[in-house]
Design a protein around this motif. Sequence first.
Motif, PDB file in Angstrom:
ATOM      1  N   GLU A  51      39.879  42.973  23.308  1.00 40.32           N
ATOM      2  CA  GLU A  51      39.796  41.811  24.185  1.00 40.32           C
ATOM      3  C   GLU A  51      40.662  42.042  25.419  1.00 40.32           C
ATOM      4  OE1 GLU A  51      41.147  38.645  21.698  1.00 40.32           O
ATOM      5  OE2 GLU A  51      39.263  38.503  20.566  1.00 40.32           O
ATOM      6  N   GLY A  52      40.024  42.123  26.576  1.00 38.36           N
ATOM      7  CA  GLY A  52      40.752  42.293  27.830  1.00 38.36           C
ATOM      8  C   GLY A  52      41.591  43.553  27.870  1.00 38.36           C
ATOM      9  N   LEU A  53      41.121  44.611  27.238  1.00 37.49           N
ATOM     10  CA  LEU A  53      41.915  45.829  27.076  1.00 37.49           C
ATOM     11  C   LEU A  53      42.063  46.575  28.406  1.00 37.49           C
ATOM     12  CD1 LEU A  53      43.091  46.767  24.372  1.00 37.49           C
ATOM     13  CD2 LEU A  53      41.284  48.483  24.259  1.00 37.49           C
ATOM     14  N   CYS A  54      43.311  46.909  28.747  1.00 35.78           N
ATOM     15  CA  CYS A  54      43.603  47.626  29.990  1.00 35.78           C
ATOM     16  C   CYS A  54      44.575  48.777  29.721  1.00 35.78           C
ATOM     17  CB  CYS A  54      44.239  46.698  31.029  1.00 35.78           C
ATOM     18  SG  CYS A  54      43.192  45.349  31.599  1.00 35.78           S
ATOM     19  N   MET A  55      44.415  49.821  30.510  1.00 36.17           N
ATOM     20  CA  MET A  55      45.384  50.915  30.543  1.00 36.17           C
ATOM     21  C   MET A  55      45.641  51.223  32.010  1.00 36.17           C
ATOM     22  SD  MET A  55      47.411  53.256  29.460  1.00 36.17           S
ATOM     23  CE  MET A  55      47.188  53.500  27.703  1.00 36.17           C
ATOM     24  N   GLN A  56      46.880  50.997  32.429  1.00 31.88           N
ATOM     25  CA  GLN A  56      47.249  51.176  33.831  1.00 31.88           C
ATOM     26  C   GLN A  56      48.369  52.190  33.932  1.00 31.88           C
ATOM     27  OE1 GLN A  56      48.375  47.542  35.732  1.00 31.88           O
ATOM     28  NE2 GLN A  56      48.487  48.435  37.791  1.00 31.88           N
ATOM     29  N   THR A  57      48.239  53.121  34.863  1.00 34.40           N
ATOM     30  CA  THR A  57      49.310  54.061  35.150  1.00 34.40           C
ATOM     31  C   THR A  57      49.589  53.983  36.646  1.00 34.40           C
ATOM     32  OG1 THR A  57      49.947  56.401  35.158  1.00 34.40           O
ATOM     33  CG2 THR A  57      47.588  55.929  35.238  1.00 34.40           C
ATOM     34  N   GLY A  58      50.770  53.514  36.999  1.00 30.16           N
ATOM     35  CA  GLY A  58      51.045  53.233  38.403  1.00 30.16           C
ATOM     36  C   GLY A  58      50.135  52.115  38.883  1.00 30.16           C
ATOM     37  N   LYS A  59      49.436  52.362  39.981  1.00 28.51           N
ATOM     38  CA  LYS A  59      48.493  51.377  40.504  1.00 28.51           C
ATOM     39  C   LYS A  59      47.063  51.633  40.045  1.00 28.51           C
ATOM     40  CE  LYS A  59      51.154  50.366  44.707  1.00 28.51           C
ATOM     41  NZ  LYS A  59      51.126  50.305  46.195  1.00 28.51           N
ATOM     42  N   GLN A  60      46.889  52.705  39.264  1.00 28.01           N
ATOM     43  CA  GLN A  60      45.547  53.100  38.848  1.00 28.01           C
ATOM     44  C   GLN A  60      45.221  52.552  37.455  1.00 28.01           C
ATOM     45  OE1 GLN A  60      44.979  57.303  38.387  1.00 28.01           O
ATOM     46  NE2 GLN A  60      42.766  57.152  38.156  1.00 28.01           N
ATOM     47  N   PHE A  61      44.034  51.988  37.335  1.00 21.02           N
ATOM     48  CA  PHE A  61      43.529  51.535  36.050  1.00 21.02           C
ATOM     49  C   PHE A  61      42.631  52.618  35.448  1.00 21.02           C
ATOM     50  CE2 PHE A  61      44.780  47.368  37.554  1.00 21.02           C
ATOM     51  CZ  PHE A  61      45.150  46.705  36.388  1.00 21.02           C
ATOM     52  N   LEU A  62      43.041  53.155  34.294  1.00 21.16           N
ATOM     53  CA  LEU A  62      42.173  54.063  33.551  1.00 21.16           C
ATOM     54  C   LEU A  62      41.162  53.275  32.731  1.00 21.16           C
ATOM     55  CD1 LEU A  62      44.847  56.614  32.240  1.00 21.16           C
ATOM     56  CD2 LEU A  62      43.509  56.713  34.356  1.00 21.16           C
ATOM     57  N   LEU A  63      41.552  52.049  32.402  1.00 27.08           N
ATOM     58  CA  LEU A  63      40.701  51.151  31.624  1.00 27.08           C
ATOM     59  C   LEU A  63      40.989  49.744  32.109  1.00 27.08           C
ATOM     60  CD1 LEU A  63      38.908  52.219  29.254  1.00 27.08           C
ATOM     61  CD2 LEU A  63      40.556  51.191  27.697  1.00 27.08           C
ATOM     62  N   ARG A  64      39.930  48.954  32.319  1.00 26.52           N
ATOM     63  CA  ARG A  64      40.152  47.621  32.865  1.00 26.52           C
ATOM     64  C   ARG A  64      39.272  46.592  32.148  1.00 26.52           C
ATOM     65  NH1 ARG A  64      41.609  45.586  38.180  1.00 26.52           N
ATOM     66  NH2 ARG A  64      41.526  47.695  39.044  1.00 26.52           N
ATOM     67  N   ASP A  65      39.927  45.611  31.514  1.00 26.00           N
ATOM     68  CA  ASP A  65      39.265  44.426  30.958  1.00 26.00           C
ATOM     69  C   ASP A  65      38.084  44.773  30.050  1.00 26.00           C
ATOM     70  OD1 ASP A  65      41.028  42.737  32.320  1.00 26.00           O
ATOM     71  OD2 ASP A  65      39.792  42.803  34.132  1.00 26.00           O
ATOM     72  N   VAL A  66      38.342  45.642  29.081  1.00 28.76           N
ATOM     73  CA  VAL A  66      37.290  46.032  28.137  1.00 28.76           C
ATOM     74  C   VAL A  66      37.229  45.027  26.995  1.00 28.76           C
ATOM     75  CG1 VAL A  66      36.604  47.755  26.424  1.00 28.76           C
ATOM     76  CG2 VAL A  66      37.378  48.472  28.691  1.00 28.76           C
TER      77      VAL A  66
END
Length: 276
Positions: free
Chosen positions: A9-24
């Motif tokens: 639910e709403g899964l995100c992975m962020q490194t710095g300003k970059q999203f590797l995964l957004r709102d899954v």
Amino acid sequence: MEDTIIRAEGLCMQTGKQFLLRDVNWEVKRGEHWLIFGMNGSGKTTLLSMVAGFKCPTRGRLEVLGQTYSNDNIFALRRKIGWVSSSFFDIYLSLEPALDIVLSGLSGTLGIRYGITAADVRQAKALLRELQLADKMNTPFCHMSKGERQNVLIARALITRPEILVLDEPSAGLDIYAREHMLNTVRDLAAHQDVTVLYVTHYPEEIQPFMNKTLLMRQGQVFAQGDTDSVVTSEYISKLMGDTTTVSREADGGIRMQIGAASRVRELCYGTGERR
């Protein structure tokens, strides 16, 4: 028994300003087998490494087998999930011998911990022999070919008799015999065991009829998800690829894709003149 075995639910992975995964947002139910499909860099490995318990989301909630990962349960949960990903394990494994790597799956770690029995060692050796690695049991991971390393990871994933089998491009580096053996293994498990398969591939010929659900990913987000027959279509795949793609079904239930993928490389390198 809980039907939902993975809930994001709403899964995100962020490194710095970059999203590797957004709102899954994604739900996997027991008995489903999922194809995970998308271009390089779309977030497939990041998502599945979270499911396997080897990465933590920076935001959102993830439940696996009815639990969220914690310091108390992480190793026990990992033992219930078979995780094959050369892009992940190649970073962390080097001098470890094949047999030790396979046995490490029993503890949910990257090394042998404690409680390994003689029966465990016999099972690990039997798996390595089945995967054509009888003479590689003591060979360091870094001294093996790409295909041999992949088979070691497959053995590691299977030794725990997992409830969820996560296969991130499992055919990468395998020769034609090893790939067919791997596909036969996965088909057999999907048909006869209570195991949920999550399968990442870039090759349409590996998409099997038992993969009844599909998750399409693009740029770290869910592009589409649902029944494979409804999602793996010319319309969806053309939009995903950004190029005209024709999807057709073979008589045996397999899938074929024809992608435009026009190339200007010859013009860029050699100009527009004809061969002299």
